[in-house]
Write an enzyme that holds these catalytic residues in place. Structure first.
Site, PDB file in Angstrom:
ATOM      1  N   THR A   1      -3.744   0.308   5.645  1.00 42.85           N
ATOM      2  CA  THR A   1      -4.411  -0.384   4.534  1.00 42.85           C
ATOM      3  C   THR A   1      -3.652  -1.647   4.140  1.00 42.85           C
ATOM      4  OG1 THR A   1      -5.111   1.765   3.759  1.00 42.85           O
ATOM      5  CG2 THR A   1      -5.328  -0.064   2.204  1.00 42.85           C
TER       6      THR A   1
ATOM      7  N   TYR B   1      -3.051  17.428   3.829  1.00 44.23           N
ATOM      8  CA  TYR B   1      -2.168  16.543   4.613  1.00 44.23           C
ATOM      9  C   TYR B   1      -0.737  17.031   4.787  1.00 44.23           C
ATOM     10  CZ  TYR B   1       0.465  14.321   0.769  1.00 44.23           C
ATOM     11  OH  TYR B   1       1.300  14.061  -0.264  1.00 44.23           O
TER      12      TYR B   1
ATOM     13  N   GLN C   1      -8.051  14.964   1.794  1.00 47.92           N
ATOM     14  CA  GLN C   1      -6.721  14.522   2.254  1.00 47.92           C
ATOM     15  C   GLN C   1      -5.605  15.158   1.423  1.00 47.92           C
ATOM     16  OE1 GLN C   1      -6.363  10.243   2.196  1.00 47.92           O
ATOM     17  NE2 GLN C   1      -4.355  10.221   3.154  1.00 47.92           N
TER      18      GLN C   1
ATOM     19  N   HIS D   1       0.831  -1.207   0.000  1.00 52.13           N
ATOM     20  CA  HIS D   1       0.000   0.000   0.000  1.00 52.13           C
ATOM     21  C   HIS D   1       0.869   1.262   0.000  1.00 52.13           C
ATOM     22  CE1 HIS D   1      -3.201   2.830   0.905  1.00 52.13           C
ATOM     23  NE2 HIS D   1      -2.534   3.246   1.966  1.00 52.13           N
TER      24      HIS D   1
HETATM   25 MN    MN Z   1      -5.616   4.113   7.233  1.00 53.95          MN
END
Ligand code: MN
Length: 424
Positions: A358, A253, A249, A142
């Site tokens: 994730t 971020y 996001q 991920h």
């Molecule tokens: Mn997460």
């Protein structure tokens, strides 16, 4: 570790189908209520909930060191806070009571009928009150995919990634159980090419397939927990959906990480599968190169072989399997995450939740988010009803499932299912 209740040869007098997530070798803990019972703790067996309040009040759990009223509560915190020596005894005793050779409940019709409640008559609630929530980022596939999409293939992982389990402190108040609807969040968005942000509804709503562990012991400020000690702090695991608004996001971020793109909701499966029940499904983790610092080194098998699936179900339509992966693909394990969380002296609370990050595999089809499955929206997923998805639409339900199989035993986590509703 030899745990009596894990014996693959055990059978229950309660009928359990071969596809059930809840055979006698599982015995996960949860909190439920019905039309006639207030919130209290139970254990899942087949299609039933074993009511722990009833068992305790009627002497079936005597001699295990349980304080009165420990199960007749809104949350499991008091129970799991008794420590794993006691909670393990309770699980072993429940296994004994449900064993087909044991007559205590089996042949006591009035008790049996009061103690067993059909799952379909119950509402499952949050299993624990969560004081703190951390979200890690511990899956290499991920992290690499995201790095490739937003930076470049050669430098996909940040320089720190293989030296520490990267994480952030998330929002505990918005963690909800399976069944809760999720309203599409609003916030600041800055579409590509725009010179200033606008306020609006997220267009890039996503799920993240994760697992989370729950802690059952306090270390006290200033006292790091080692990777060896971590086992005594980890009560059990749930499925975890870290709902994410990618467009919010993307704009917010830098430089401090996720904030409003994540805090609108996370959701969990309501049954806590104990680390004890998962013991037979431990497996080796990936080799960690470069060698990690001594406080992150560990011995033994600390990963788990858990098959995971994600389904997307447009409202009123069929379920589409969109991801099949496995929890064993984690680079950093729970023991390392907990050792890292506490190495600075940070104190753990009973009921804290630590999500894995994730969970993706190497192959397309094993990716644990829409961001990866649709590769940032460039490869839409085709659904059975002919529609396409880059991200989630209003009315879509996301369903997560997890199960382990070994030595003829199949146990699972139940279902984590939530539907997206329009923004309020
Ligand atoms: Mn997460």
């Amino acid at each position: 570790m030899n745990i009596k209740a894990n014996d693959p040869s055990l059978k229950s007098w309660v009928m359990v189908s071969a596809e059930s997530d809840f055979p006698i070798q599982n015995l996960p803990f949860g909190v439920f209520k019905t039309d006639y019972l207030t919130a209290g703790a139970g254990v899942a067996i087949g299609e039933y909930i074993l009511d722990l309040t009833y068992l305790h009040e009627n002497g079936f759990l005597d001699g295990l060191g349980l304080p009165s009223g420990v199960f007749n509560q809104q949350y499991l915190n008091s129970f799991i806070g008794l420590g794993k020596k006691i909670t393990r005894k309770v699980r072993n005793r429940i296994s004994e009571l449900l064993n087909r050779e044991n007559e205590e409940l089996r042949d006591n019709k009035p008790a049996r009928e009061l103690a067993l409640i059909p799952i379909k008559e119950a509402v499952m609630l949050m299993p624990v009150n969560i004081p703190n929530y951390t979200d890690f980022y511990s899956n290499e596939h991920h992290a690499t995919h995201v790095g490739e999409m937003f930076r470049d293939k050669e430098n996909a992982l940040m320089p720190n990634w293989k030296h520490l389990p990267v994480g952030y402190h998330g929002r505990a108040s918005s963690i909800v159980p399976s069944g809760a609807n999720i309203h599409r969040p609003k916030g600041q968005l800055k579409p590509q090419g725009a010179d200033k942000p606008l306020f609006g509804t997220s267009k890039r709503l996503d799920f993240e397939l994760e697992m989370a562990f729950i802690t059952c012991k306090e270390n006290g400020m200033g006292n790091p927990v080692s990777t060896v000690e971590a086992d005594e702090y980890i009560f059990g695991f749930v499925l975890f959906n870290d709902w994410s608004a990618r467009d919010i996001q993307f704009w917010e971020y830098v430089p401090l990480g996720p904030f409003l793109a994540k805090s609108f909701a996370s959701s969990i499966s309501p049954w806590v599968v104990t680390a004890d029940a998962l013991e037979p499904f431990r497996t080796k983790g990936p080799e960690q190169i470069p060698e990690v610092l001594p406080y992150l080194q560990y011995a033994g098998d600390k990963n788990y072989d858990i098959d995971l699936e994600v389904y997307l179900q447009p409202e009123g339509e069929e379920e589409n399997l969109i991801c099949s992966t496995n929890f064993k693909y984690m680079y950093w394990n729970a023991n390392q995450q907990l050792a890292h969380q506490t190495v600075n002296g940070c104190n753990l609370k009973v009921g804290d939740m630590y999500a894995s990050g994730t969970i993706s595999g190497a192959e397309p089809g094993s990716y644990g988010s829409m961001l990866e499955l649709s590769w940032k929206g460039t490869k839409p997923l085709k659904l059975k009803n002919g529609e396409e998805r880059k991200f989630l639409e209003d009315g879509d339900a996301v369903i997560m499932k997890g199960c382990c199989k070994k030595n003829g035993v199949r146990l699972g986590f139940g279902e984590l299912r939530n539907r997206i509703l329009p923004g309020k």
